[in-house]
Design a protein around this motif. Sequence first.
Motif, PDB file in Angstrom:
ATOM      1  N   LEU A  69     -18.485  14.576  30.485  1.00 59.36           N
ATOM      2  CA  LEU A  69     -18.643  15.879  29.342  1.00 59.36           C
ATOM      3  C   LEU A  69     -19.540  15.234  28.242  1.00 59.36           C
ATOM      4  O   LEU A  69     -19.340  14.033  27.816  1.00 59.36           O
ATOM      5  CB  LEU A  69     -17.425  16.048  28.708  1.00 59.36           C
ATOM      6  N   ASP A  71     -23.138  16.317  25.428  1.00 60.23           N
ATOM      7  CA  ASP A  71     -23.457  16.870  24.304  1.00 60.23           C
ATOM      8  C   ASP A  71     -22.630  17.623  23.698  1.00 60.23           C
ATOM      9  O   ASP A  71     -22.542  18.784  23.284  1.00 60.23           O
ATOM     10  CB  ASP A  71     -24.493  18.105  24.909  1.00 60.23           C
ATOM     11  N   GLY A  88     -16.442  25.183  32.517  1.00 61.33           N
ATOM     12  CA  GLY A  88     -17.682  24.637  31.758  1.00 61.33           C
ATOM     13  C   GLY A  88     -18.750  25.567  31.622  1.00 61.33           C
ATOM     14  O   GLY A  88     -19.703  24.871  30.941  1.00 61.33           O
ATOM     15  N   THR A  89     -18.504  26.713  31.462  1.00 63.78           N
ATOM     16  CA  THR A  89     -19.784  27.703  31.116  1.00 63.78           C
ATOM     17  C   THR A  89     -19.697  28.106  29.707  1.00 63.78           C
ATOM     18  O   THR A  89     -20.842  28.439  29.262  1.00 63.78           O
ATOM     19  CB  THR A  89     -19.625  29.207  32.117  1.00 63.78           C
ATOM     20  N   ASP A  90     -18.659  27.962  28.918  1.00 64.54           N
ATOM     21  CA  ASP A  90     -18.550  28.210  27.516  1.00 64.54           C
ATOM     22  C   ASP A  90     -18.083  27.255  26.884  1.00 64.54           C
ATOM     23  O   ASP A  90     -16.667  27.556  26.265  1.00 64.54           O
ATOM     24  CB  ASP A  90     -18.151  29.721  27.361  1.00 64.54           C
ATOM     25  N   GLY A  95     -19.364  20.748  24.251  1.00 68.28           N
ATOM     26  CA  GLY A  95     -20.100  19.824  25.345  1.00 68.28           C
ATOM     27  C   GLY A  95     -20.621  20.566  26.644  1.00 68.28           C
ATOM     28  O   GLY A  95     -20.250  22.068  26.680  1.00 68.28           O
ATOM     29  N   THR A  96     -21.181  20.014  27.567  1.00 62.63           N
ATOM     30  CA  THR A  96     -21.538  20.372  28.880  1.00 62.63           C
ATOM     31  C   THR A  96     -20.959  19.469  29.668  1.00 62.63           C
ATOM     32  O   THR A  96     -21.017  18.265  29.723  1.00 62.63           O
ATOM     33  CB  THR A  96     -23.127  20.319  28.791  1.00 62.63           C
ATOM     34  N   HIS A  97     -20.242  20.099  31.025  1.00 62.10           N
ATOM     35  CA  HIS A  97     -19.820  19.188  32.041  1.00 62.10           C
ATOM     36  C   HIS A  97     -20.844  18.903  33.094  1.00 62.10           C
ATOM     37  O   HIS A  97     -21.756  19.538  33.180  1.00 62.10           O
ATOM     38  CB  HIS A  97     -18.863  20.095  32.758  1.00 62.10           C
ATOM     39  N   ILE A 105     -17.405  21.191  38.676  1.00 58.98           N
ATOM     40  CA  ILE A 105     -17.850  20.852  37.336  1.00 58.98           C
ATOM     41  C   ILE A 105     -16.272  20.741  36.564  1.00 58.98           C
ATOM     42  O   ILE A 105     -15.336  21.388  36.949  1.00 58.98           O
ATOM     43  CB  ILE A 105     -18.723  22.114  36.938  1.00 58.98           C
ATOM     44  N   LYS A 132     -28.507  15.835  21.524  1.00 58.67           N
ATOM     45  CA  LYS A 132     -28.301  16.594  22.814  1.00 58.67           C
ATOM     46  C   LYS A 132     -29.107  15.305  23.666  1.00 58.67           C
ATOM     47  O   LYS A 132     -30.215  14.732  23.417  1.00 58.67           O
ATOM     48  CB  LYS A 132     -29.212  17.716  23.009  1.00 58.67           C
ATOM     49  N   THR A 137     -29.367  21.592  33.865  1.00 58.38           N
ATOM     50  CA  THR A 137     -27.909  21.813  34.150  1.00 58.38           C
ATOM     51  C   THR A 137     -27.566  21.178  35.444  1.00 58.38           C
ATOM     52  O   THR A 137     -26.229  21.193  35.790  1.00 58.38           O
ATOM     53  CB  THR A 137     -27.670  23.162  34.071  1.00 58.38           C
TER      54      THR A 137
END
Length: 164
Positions: A69, A71, A88-90, A95-97, A105, A132, A137
């Motif tokens: 995970l 950002d 992991g979309t929102d 962060g971002t997965h 994910i 970041k 993605t």
Amino acid sequence: MSNFALTSPEFNDQDPLQLVHEFDGYDGSGQNRSPWLQWQGAPEGTRSFALTLYDPDAPTGSGFWHWILFDIDSSVTQLAAGLGSTDGTDLGASGTHAANDYGAIGYGGPCPPKGLSVHRYIFTVHALGVPKLGLPTNATNAVVRFFIYQNTLATAILTGLYKR
């Protein structure tokens, strides 16, 4: 000397993880729920965080990455239980997965082969010097981890144990 520390209300360092954390696929029977994690004491200059979960004892020759995970906004100091289990979309500021070694994910819980010795699950929060990582993605978890390590100012580690 850094006071950067990672803790969990759900387990102490070197204590067993719970069945609720276990992966819910292959022959795992858990709920695949990520634990509640919190950190404090990040060094000056921290502009974001990343979190990884690694099993160095997996019988693969290279261990197994269960969660990546990145950002995570610098204002975030905890991840609620179950947050990693989302698609992991929102995640917003959380962060971002990147895909884990299960090929999914998000969080992929422990699921060591039955009958083997205890495995170590190393949760590491990285204080990063960039806001970041600037990655696409579809970046692989190896590429994401490369950029995490390239930008790490400090790390805090919490290890859970698991055996089936």
